[in-house]
Design a protein around this motif. Structure first.
Motif, PDB file in Angstrom:
ATOM      1  N   ALA A 194       0.822  -1.204   0.000  1.00  0.00           N
ATOM      2  CA  ALA A 194       0.000   0.000   0.000  1.00  0.00           C
ATOM      3  C   ALA A 194       0.857   1.256   0.000  1.00  0.00           C
ATOM      4  O   ALA A 194       0.605   2.212  -0.745  1.00  0.00           O
ATOM      5  N   ILE A 195       1.871   1.275   0.858  1.00  0.00           N
ATOM      6  CA  ILE A 195       2.725   2.459   0.959  1.00  0.00           C
ATOM      7  C   ILE A 195       3.568   2.636  -0.293  1.00  0.00           C
ATOM      8  O   ILE A 195       3.676   3.743  -0.832  1.00  0.00           O
ATOM      9  N   CYS A 196       4.157   1.558  -0.778  1.00  0.00           N
ATOM     10  CA  CYS A 196       4.992   1.660  -1.979  1.00  0.00           C
ATOM     11  C   CYS A 196       4.169   2.077  -3.186  1.00  0.00           C
ATOM     12  O   CYS A 196       4.628   2.877  -4.013  1.00  0.00           O
ATOM     13  N   GLY A 197       2.953   1.545  -3.281  1.00  0.00           N
ATOM     14  CA  GLY A 197       2.092   1.922  -4.398  1.00  0.00           C
ATOM     15  C   GLY A 197       1.759   3.402  -4.374  1.00  0.00           C
ATOM     16  O   GLY A 197       1.852   4.092  -5.398  1.00  0.00           O
ATOM     17  N   SER A 198       1.386   3.903  -3.204  1.00  0.00           N
ATOM     18  CA  SER A 198       1.069   5.330  -3.070  1.00  0.00           C
ATOM     19  C   SER A 198       2.305   6.181  -3.334  1.00  0.00           C
ATOM     20  O   SER A 198       2.220   7.251  -3.945  1.00  0.00           O
ATOM     21  N   TYR A 199       3.437   5.716  -2.869  1.00  0.00           N
ATOM     22  CA  TYR A 199       4.713   6.426  -3.049  1.00  0.00           C
ATOM     23  C   TYR A 199       5.040   6.575  -4.540  1.00  0.00           C
ATOM     24  O   TYR A 199       5.363   7.673  -5.007  1.00  0.00           O
ATOM     25  N   ILE A 200       4.930   5.474  -5.263  1.00  0.00           N
ATOM     26  CA  ILE A 200       5.261   5.498  -6.690  1.00  0.00           C
ATOM     27  C   ILE A 200       4.286   6.363  -7.477  1.00  0.00           C
ATOM     28  O   ILE A 200       4.671   7.121  -8.378  1.00  0.00           O
ATOM     29  N   VAL A 201       2.995   6.273  -7.131  1.00  0.00           N
ATOM     30  CA  VAL A 201       1.996   7.127  -7.797  1.00  0.00           C
ATOM     31  C   VAL A 201       2.331   8.594  -7.573  1.00  0.00           C
ATOM     32  O   VAL A 201       2.294   9.411  -8.508  1.00  0.00           O
ATOM     33  N   SER A 202       2.660   8.953  -6.330  1.00  0.00           N
ATOM     34  CA  SER A 202       3.006  10.345  -6.027  1.00  0.00           C
ATOM     35  C   SER A 202       4.265  10.772  -6.766  1.00  0.00           C
ATOM     36  O   SER A 202       4.365  11.895  -7.256  1.00  0.00           O
ATOM     37  N   LEU A 203       5.214   9.874  -6.851  1.00  0.00           N
ATOM     38  CA  LEU A 203       6.500  10.204  -7.462  1.00  0.00           C
ATOM     39  C   LEU A 203       6.384  10.443  -8.963  1.00  0.00           C
ATOM     40  O   LEU A 203       6.994  11.368  -9.503  1.00  0.00           O
ATOM     41  N   TYR A 204       5.568   9.629  -9.644  1.00  0.00           N
ATOM     42  CA  TYR A 204       5.546   9.687 -11.101  1.00  0.00           C
ATOM     43  C   TYR A 204       4.326  10.395 -11.689  1.00  0.00           C
ATOM     44  O   TYR A 204       4.351  10.822 -12.837  1.00  0.00           O
ATOM     45  N   CYS A 205       3.240  10.496 -10.905  1.00  0.00           N
ATOM     46  CA  CYS A 205       2.014  11.064 -11.474  1.00  0.00           C
ATOM     47  C   CYS A 205       1.788  12.521 -11.097  1.00  0.00           C
ATOM     48  O   CYS A 205       0.955  13.189 -11.692  1.00  0.00           O
ATOM     49  N   ALA A 206       2.486  12.999 -10.092  1.00  0.00           N
ATOM     50  CA  ALA A 206       2.251  14.373  -9.655  1.00  0.00           C
ATOM     51  C   ALA A 206       2.836  15.389 -10.635  1.00  0.00           C
ATOM     52  O   ALA A 206       2.415  16.541 -10.678  1.00  0.00           O
ATOM     53  N   GLY A 207       3.831  14.954 -11.420  1.00  0.00           N
ATOM     54  CA  GLY A 207       4.425  15.842 -12.418  1.00  0.00           C
ATOM     55  C   GLY A 207       5.267  16.960 -11.838  1.00  0.00           C
ATOM     56  O   GLY A 207       5.500  17.978 -12.498  1.00  0.00           O
ATOM     57  N   TYR A 209       8.358  16.264 -10.065  1.00  0.00           N
ATOM     58  CA  TYR A 209       9.700  15.796  -9.728  1.00  0.00           C
ATOM     59  C   TYR A 209      10.526  15.637 -11.000  1.00  0.00           C
ATOM     60  O   TYR A 209      10.062  15.092 -12.003  1.00  0.00           O
ATOM     61  N   SER A 210      11.746  16.113 -10.943  1.00  0.00           N
ATOM     62  CA  SER A 210      12.664  15.965 -12.074  1.00  0.00           C
ATOM     63  C   SER A 210      13.199  14.534 -12.098  1.00  0.00           C
ATOM     64  O   SER A 210      13.015  13.765 -11.151  1.00  0.00           O
ATOM     65  N   TYR A 211      13.878  14.191 -13.187  1.00  0.00           N
ATOM     66  CA  TYR A 211      14.462  12.853 -13.302  1.00  0.00           C
ATOM     67  C   TYR A 211      15.446  12.606 -12.160  1.00  0.00           C
ATOM     68  O   TYR A 211      15.457  11.521 -11.561  1.00  0.00           O
ATOM     69  N   LYS A 212      16.241  13.611 -11.835  1.00  0.00           N
ATOM     70  CA  LYS A 212      17.231  13.470 -10.761  1.00  0.00           C
ATOM     71  C   LYS A 212      16.548  13.229  -9.411  1.00  0.00           C
ATOM     72  O   LYS A 212      16.993  12.395  -8.616  1.00  0.00           O
ATOM     73  N   GLU A 213      15.471  13.957  -9.171  1.00  0.00           N
ATOM     74  CA  GLU A 213      14.748  13.789  -7.910  1.00  0.00           C
ATOM     75  C   GLU A 213      14.097  12.414  -7.848  1.00  0.00           C
ATOM     76  O   GLU A 213      14.105  11.753  -6.801  1.00  0.00           O
ATOM     77  N   ARG A 214      13.511  11.949  -8.953  1.00  0.00           N
ATOM     78  CA  ARG A 214      12.880  10.631  -8.979  1.00  0.00           C
ATOM     79  C   ARG A 214      13.908   9.532  -8.695  1.00  0.00           C
ATOM     80  O   ARG A 214      13.651   8.604  -7.926  1.00  0.00           O
ATOM     81  N   LYS A 215      15.059   9.663  -9.303  1.00  0.00           N
ATOM     82  CA  LYS A 215      16.132   8.684  -9.087  1.00  0.00           C
ATOM     83  C   LYS A 215      16.543   8.661  -7.619  1.00  0.00           C
ATOM     84  O   LYS A 215      16.752   7.595  -7.023  1.00  0.00           O
ATOM     85  N   TYR A 216      16.629   9.838  -7.020  1.00  0.00           N
ATOM     86  CA  TYR A 216      17.011   9.974  -5.609  1.00  0.00           C
ATOM     87  C   TYR A 216      15.981   9.305  -4.696  1.00  0.00           C
ATOM     88  O   TYR A 216      16.334   8.536  -3.793  1.00  0.00           O
ATOM     89  N   TYR A 217      14.687   9.545  -4.956  1.00  0.00           N
ATOM     90  CA  TYR A 217      13.649   9.002  -4.093  1.00  0.00           C
ATOM     91  C   TYR A 217      13.396   7.512  -4.327  1.00  0.00           C
ATOM     92  O   TYR A 217      12.987   6.793  -3.423  1.00  0.00           O
ATOM     93  N   VAL A 218      13.639   7.026  -5.528  1.00  0.00           N
ATOM     94  CA  VAL A 218      13.573   5.589  -5.787  1.00  0.00           C
ATOM     95  C   VAL A 218      14.643   4.869  -4.961  1.00  0.00           C
ATOM     96  O   VAL A 218      14.400   3.816  -4.352  1.00  0.00           O
ATOM     97  N   GLN A 219      15.826   5.456  -4.905  1.00  0.00           N
ATOM     98  CA  GLN A 219      16.901   4.863  -4.120  1.00  0.00           C
ATOM     99  C   GLN A 219      16.590   4.879  -2.628  1.00  0.00           C
ATOM    100  O   GLN A 219      16.866   3.925  -1.905  1.00  0.00           O
ATOM    101  N   LYS A 220      15.991   5.959  -2.159  1.00  0.00           N
ATOM    102  CA  LYS A 220      15.610   6.043  -0.754  1.00  0.00           C
ATOM    103  C   LYS A 220      14.582   4.971  -0.409  1.00  0.00           C
ATOM    104  O   LYS A 220      14.620   4.354   0.669  1.00  0.00           O
ATOM    105  N   LEU A 221      13.641   4.729  -1.332  1.00  0.00           N
ATOM    106  CA  LEU A 221      12.635   3.689  -1.108  1.00  0.00           C
ATOM    107  C   LEU A 221      13.287   2.306  -1.085  1.00  0.00           C
ATOM    108  O   LEU A 221      12.961   1.476  -0.229  1.00  0.00           O
TER     109      LEU A 221
END
Length: 224
Positions: A194-207, A209-221
């Motif tokens: 549930a948390i990972c799904g919500s996290y990924i939706v927020s990361l990629y659908c909110a529009g 976050y830059s590519y660098k930020e997405r890469k950073y937060y994927v690694q944190k997850l």
């Protein structure tokens, strides 16, 4: 409407507060409660007229009622001395549809974290389950859950760092439950999904976050 009902029945109290969110409202309710039990009902849901009478016939540490209409009922009530069975159920992640013992809540000062806007129900239930010995299930369809629309997911704008904080809290609670020899594997998997799904939706659908930020937060997850 609330005032009219309080005039009809002295047991009903109307409390006016600033709008500080559902967790604050629930905490205020618990702090003003005087009864032996605590029940939470979301504002868009309904309960059956027999909800309390059926649930309170058990008088266990936690009572869970059905929010999905069952196709077949072999037994109306089921009592269990092994509370871990709740961790295998779909409804474990919510505070509604349950009856809590107020003394357990107060003895351990269990409250909702007003800084958390996602998963606060699950955290409260798990904190409570650390201190219970018995549980009862009522299989009748006594709680009518109104599923919120999809867009409600974006209502609170939970940040990615907040999701990671929630994940760490749930991990800590899971370890404490495992220390009590509870089998929480199903619960843990559901929470992580549930948390990972919500996290990924927020990361990629909110529009936002830059590519660098997405890469950073994927690694944190991944690290979490």
């Amino acid at each position: 409407i609330c005032k009219r009902y309080s005039n009809m029945d002295s047991r009903i109290q109307v409390i006016h507060t600033d709008n500080c969110g559902v967790s604050s409202a629930r905490n205020t309710g618990m702090e003003n409660a005087q009864g032996e039990y605590i029940v939470f009902v979301d504002s868009d849901d309904m309960i059956h007229p027999d909800f309390l009478s059926e649930c309170l016939s058990n008088k266990e540490d936690l009572t869970v009622t059905n929010y999905i209409k069952p196709s077949k009922i072999d037994s109306l009530h089921y009592k269990e001395d092994h509370p871990e069975l709740i961790f295998q159920q779909r409804g474990v992640r919510t505070v509604w549809g349950k009856v809590f013992v107020r003394k357990i809540i107060e003895d351990h000062h269990i409250r909702f974290d007003t800084n958390i806007r996602y998963g606060e129900d699950t955290i409260f239930v798990l904190q409570y389950c650390l201190h219970i010995k018995t549980i009862a299930y009522v299989f009748q369809h006594l709680y009518e859950y109104e599923k919120p629309p999809y867009y409600a997911f974006f209502k609170y704008k939970t940040t990615l760092d907040e999701y990671l904080n929630i994940l760490s809290i749930l991990q800590e609670l899971t370890l404490r439950l495992r220390a009590k020899s509870y089998n929480v594997d199903v619960l843990y998997a559901k929470n992580v999904n549930a948390i990972c799904g919500s996290y990924i939706v927020s990361l990629y659908c909110a529009g936002c976050y830059s590519y660098k930020e997405r890469k950073y937060y994927v690694q944190k997850l991944r690290n979490a």
